[in-house]
Design an enzyme around this catalytic site. Structure first.
Site, PDB file in Angstrom:
ATOM      1  N   SER A 138       0.853  -1.113  -0.073  1.00 25.72           N
ATOM      2  CA  SER A 138      -0.124  -0.021   0.029  1.00 25.72           C
ATOM      3  C   SER A 138       0.825   1.374   0.005  1.00 25.72           C
ATOM      4  CB  SER A 138      -0.877   0.043   0.994  1.00 25.72           C
ATOM      5  OG  SER A 138      -1.541   1.252   1.362  1.00 25.72           O
ATOM      6  N   TYR A 151      -2.693  -1.460  10.440  1.00 28.13           N
ATOM      7  CA  TYR A 151      -2.560  -1.782   8.856  1.00 28.13           C
ATOM      8  C   TYR A 151      -1.344  -1.242   8.189  1.00 28.13           C
ATOM      9  CZ  TYR A 151      -3.935  -1.468   3.868  1.00 28.13           C
ATOM     10  OH  TYR A 151      -3.893  -1.705   2.748  1.00 28.13           O
TER      11      TYR A 151
END
Length: 247
Positions: A138, A151
């Site tokens: 990400s 995350y």
């Protein structure tokens, strides 16, 4: 990575980026195995897309990974590409002791899941021509979103893991690619209709184009993710982190 003639296993492939890549790569002329936890959904996708195979797999369970690895050695001995895409993303409050469970789940699925999948399938991939591991991380690996601290941390760890893996397998001729998405309109964090997120089809089209035009790339970064990926070296990391904190 060559874009055709592979046998590809994709985790987290029942929706979003995983399913989108499965469809695009299948159309490009690859044998695709989609993996996920929901058997009914896997069966439905396989039925709707003849030529796509499916296997139940929970990357959060080591025994499930081991079973899948043993099964695919027999059913798909030519497997040469692993796409580690499965992941979860939830908001956490670090001031709420109960949210430690969310943190633990992120580490189990996002980080340990990818690491365990790599250990389980690497022996098969190393022996195949054009062996490739693709880790979907990400842009938040490079500038965290404070509302999703664990995350973001797991994706930063996977960036580091991917760099080390690339060095360790270099002598075998294997390729390790890190795909670095920005926010994309998927079910993850209920971003399907988010104005901040990139339309899924637009994202997939750009990824496929980059894979085709940059087959030797270590990282696949679409234009929307470039600013976040290079914020630190460009010198505006603190400003970008501050802006994320108000989103």
């Amino acid at each position: 990575m060559k874009l055709t003639g592979n046998t590809i296993l994709i985790t987290g492939a029942t929706s979003g980026i995983g399913l989108g890549l499965a469809r695009r790569l299948h159309t490009a002329g690859n044998k695709i195995i989609i993996a996920g936890r929901r058997k009914a959904l896997l069966d439905e996708i396989a039925s709707d897309h003849p030529g796509i195979d499916a296997i139940e797999l929970d990357v959060g369970e080591p025994s499930s990974i081991a079973r899948a690895a043993e099964t695919l050695k027999v059913t798909h001995p030519g497997l040469n590409v692993l796409i580690n895409n499965a992941g979860i993303m939830y908001e956490e409050s670090l001031l709420d002791p109960a949210d430690v469970r969310l943190a633990e789940d992120h580490v189990t699925v996002n980080l340990l899941g990818t690491i365990r999948m790599t250990y389980a399938f690497l022996p098969q991939l190393v022996g195949e021509s054009d062996g490739t591991v693709i880790n979907v991380t990400s842009s938040l690996a490079f500038v965290p979103y404070p509302a999703t601290p664990t995350y973001s941390a797991t994706k930063a760890a996977l960036h580091s893991f991917s760099d080390s893996l690339r060095i360790q397998v270099a002598a075998s001729g294997m390729q390790v690619i890190e795909v670095v998405p920005p926010a994309v309109r998927t079910d993850l964090m209920n971003q399907t209709d988010s104005a901040y997120a990139m339309p899924l089809d637009e994202y997939l089209t750009e990824v496929m184009s980059l894979l085709e035009t940059k087959p030797d790339a270590d990282e696949i970064i679409v234009a929307r993710a470039e600013a976040i990926r290079h914020a630190f070296t460009r010198g505006d990391y603190k400003e970008m982190l501050s802006s994320f904190s108000t989103m």
